[in-house]
Motif scaffolding. Structure first.
Motif, mmCIF file in Angstrom:
data_model
loop_
_atom_site.group_PDB
_atom_site.id
_atom_site.type_symbol
_atom_site.label_atom_id
_atom_site.label_comp_id
_atom_site.label_asym_id
_atom_site.label_seq_id
_atom_site.Cartn_x
_atom_site.Cartn_y
_atom_site.Cartn_z
ATOM 1 N N SER A 1 32.961 139.965 -8.980
ATOM 2 C CA SER A 1 34.341 140.028 -8.476
ATOM 3 C C SER A 1 34.788 138.660 -7.967
ATOM 4 C CB SER A 1 34.434 141.074 -7.368
ATOM 5 O OG SER A 1 35.732 141.118 -6.852
ATOM 6 N N LEU A 2 33.898 137.979 -7.251
ATOM 7 C CA LEU A 2 34.212 136.638 -6.751
ATOM 8 C C LEU A 2 34.463 135.679 -7.915
ATOM 9 C CD1 LEU A 2 34.493 134.502 -4.517
ATOM 10 C CD2 LEU A 2 32.009 134.184 -4.678
ATOM 11 N N ILE A 3 33.574 135.672 -8.895
ATOM 12 C CA ILE A 3 33.726 134.782 -10.055
ATOM 13 C C ILE A 3 35.045 135.076 -10.760
ATOM 14 C CG2 ILE A 3 32.782 134.124 -12.314
ATOM 15 C CD1 ILE A 3 31.217 133.045 -9.832
ATOM 16 N N GLU A 4 35.369 136.350 -10.910
ATOM 17 C CA GLU A 4 36.624 136.727 -11.554
ATOM 18 C C GLU A 4 37.818 136.193 -10.761
ATOM 19 O OE1 GLU A 4 39.001 138.077 -14.491
ATOM 20 O OE2 GLU A 4 36.813 138.089 -14.554
ATOM 21 N N SER A 5 37.777 136.317 -9.429
ATOM 22 C CA SER A 5 38.895 135.852 -8.600
ATOM 23 C C SER A 5 39.023 134.333 -8.629
ATOM 24 C CB SER A 5 38.740 136.340 -7.161
ATOM 25 O OG SER A 5 37.683 135.677 -6.500
ATOM 26 N N LEU A 6 37.912 133.640 -8.810
ATOM 27 C CA LEU A 6 37.936 132.178 -8.828
ATOM 28 C C LEU A 6 38.476 131.610 -10.140
ATOM 29 C CD1 LEU A 6 34.596 131.378 -6.981
ATOM 30 C CD2 LEU A 6 36.933 131.196 -6.095
ATOM 31 N N LYS A 7 38.758 132.473 -11.094
ATOM 32 C CA LYS A 7 39.412 132.017 -12.320
ATOM 33 C C LYS A 7 40.853 131.615 -12.033
ATOM 34 C CE LYS A 7 36.556 134.675 -15.504
ATOM 35 N NZ LYS A 7 36.544 135.774 -16.494
ATOM 36 N N ASP A 8 41.407 132.156 -10.964
ATOM 37 C CA ASP A 8 42.747 131.777 -10.529
ATOM 38 C C ASP A 8 42.646 130.439 -9.792
ATOM 39 O OD1 ASP A 8 45.632 132.391 -9.812
ATOM 40 O OD2 ASP A 8 44.718 132.137 -7.826
ATOM 41 N N ALA A 9 43.336 129.422 -10.289
ATOM 42 C CA ALA A 9 43.216 128.071 -9.740
ATOM 43 C C ALA A 9 43.593 128.000 -8.258
ATOM 44 C CB ALA A 9 44.076 127.102 -10.556
ATOM 45 N N GLU A 10 44.636 128.700 -7.861
ATOM 46 C CA GLU A 10 45.042 128.649 -6.448
ATOM 47 C C GLU A 10 44.017 129.317 -5.552
ATOM 48 O OE1 GLU A 10 49.074 129.551 -5.513
ATOM 49 O OE2 GLU A 10 49.819 128.468 -7.256
ATOM 50 N N HIS A 11 43.429 130.407 -6.020
ATOM 51 C CA HIS A 11 42.382 131.069 -5.232
ATOM 52 C C HIS A 11 41.164 130.158 -5.109
ATOM 53 C CE1 HIS A 11 40.331 134.509 -3.453
ATOM 54 N NE2 HIS A 11 39.268 134.098 -4.123
ATOM 55 N N ALA A 12 40.796 129.504 -6.213
ATOM 56 C CA ALA A 12 39.651 128.592 -6.203
ATOM 57 C C ALA A 12 39.889 127.424 -5.246
ATOM 58 C CB ALA A 12 39.364 128.085 -7.615
ATOM 59 N N ALA A 13 41.112 126.897 -5.241
ATOM 60 C CA ALA A 13 41.446 125.793 -4.335
ATOM 61 C C ALA A 13 41.322 126.244 -2.883
ATOM 62 C CB ALA A 13 42.855 125.274 -4.616
ATOM 63 N N GLY A 14 41.812 127.431 -2.592
ATOM 64 C CA GLY A 14 41.700 127.966 -1.236
ATOM 65 C C GLY A 14 40.262 128.221 -0.833
ATOM 66 N N PHE A 15 39.471 128.662 -1.774
ATOM 67 C CA PHE A 15 38.053 128.947 -1.537
ATOM 68 C C PHE A 15 37.311 127.673 -1.127
ATOM 69 C CE2 PHE A 15 33.730 129.897 -3.343
ATOM 70 C CZ PHE A 15 33.425 130.984 -2.547
ATOM 71 N N ILE A 16 37.518 126.601 -1.880
ATOM 72 C CA ILE A 16 36.873 125.321 -1.546
ATOM 73 C C ILE A 16 37.490 124.740 -0.274
ATOM 74 C CG2 ILE A 16 36.506 122.928 -2.286
ATOM 75 C CD1 ILE A 16 36.321 124.010 -5.166
#
Length: 126
Positions: free
Chosen positions: A10-25
């Motif tokens: 689920s996390l990997i799937e959500s990190l496909k979204d660039a804005e979510h990935a940016a927020g995650f980092i």
């Protein structure tokens, strides 16, 4: 961090979204007591998401290898020292999506007339 395979997927799937990935980092840099292992793990998860999308350039792979090695050897002290210096100077490090990434990820096909048509050319006879 995920505790099961379904959480991880689920996390990997959500990190496909660039804005979510940016927020995650970006959230890792916002921590008061930084943990370099968390930064390494966050970057690895974003890399993994990009690989599943076939969206990881050779340059990104090489840069990730260099950064991962640096974080492993130094514990991330250089990065976190840089973040602390910026904060001491009154600045804040922010992770955002590059404009080229936004246009590639955009699902909207609602274009205004000005975006599809060139500007009108006015010819003044002399």
């Amino acid at each position: 961090m995920p505790t099961s395979d379904s959480d991880r997927d689920s996390l990997i799937e959500s990190l496909k979204d660039a804005e979510h990935a940016a927020g995650f980092i970006g959230a890792i840099f916002g921590e008061k007591d930084p943990e370099p292992a968390l930064l390494r793990n966050a970057i690895r998860k974003v890399i993994e998401a990009r690989i599943t999308m076939n969206g990881l350039s050779e340059s990104a792979k090489q840069n990730h290898e260099k950064l991962d090695k640096m974080l492993t050897e130094s514990g991330g002290s250089e990065i976190y020292s840089f973040v602390e210096l910026l904060e001491a100077l009154g600045f804040k490090l922010e992770i955002t999506v590059a404009e080229t990434e936004l246009s590639a990820d955009s699902e909207s096909t609602d274009f205004g007339e000005s975006e599809l048509s060139p500007e009108p050319v006015v010819i003044n006879p002399s």
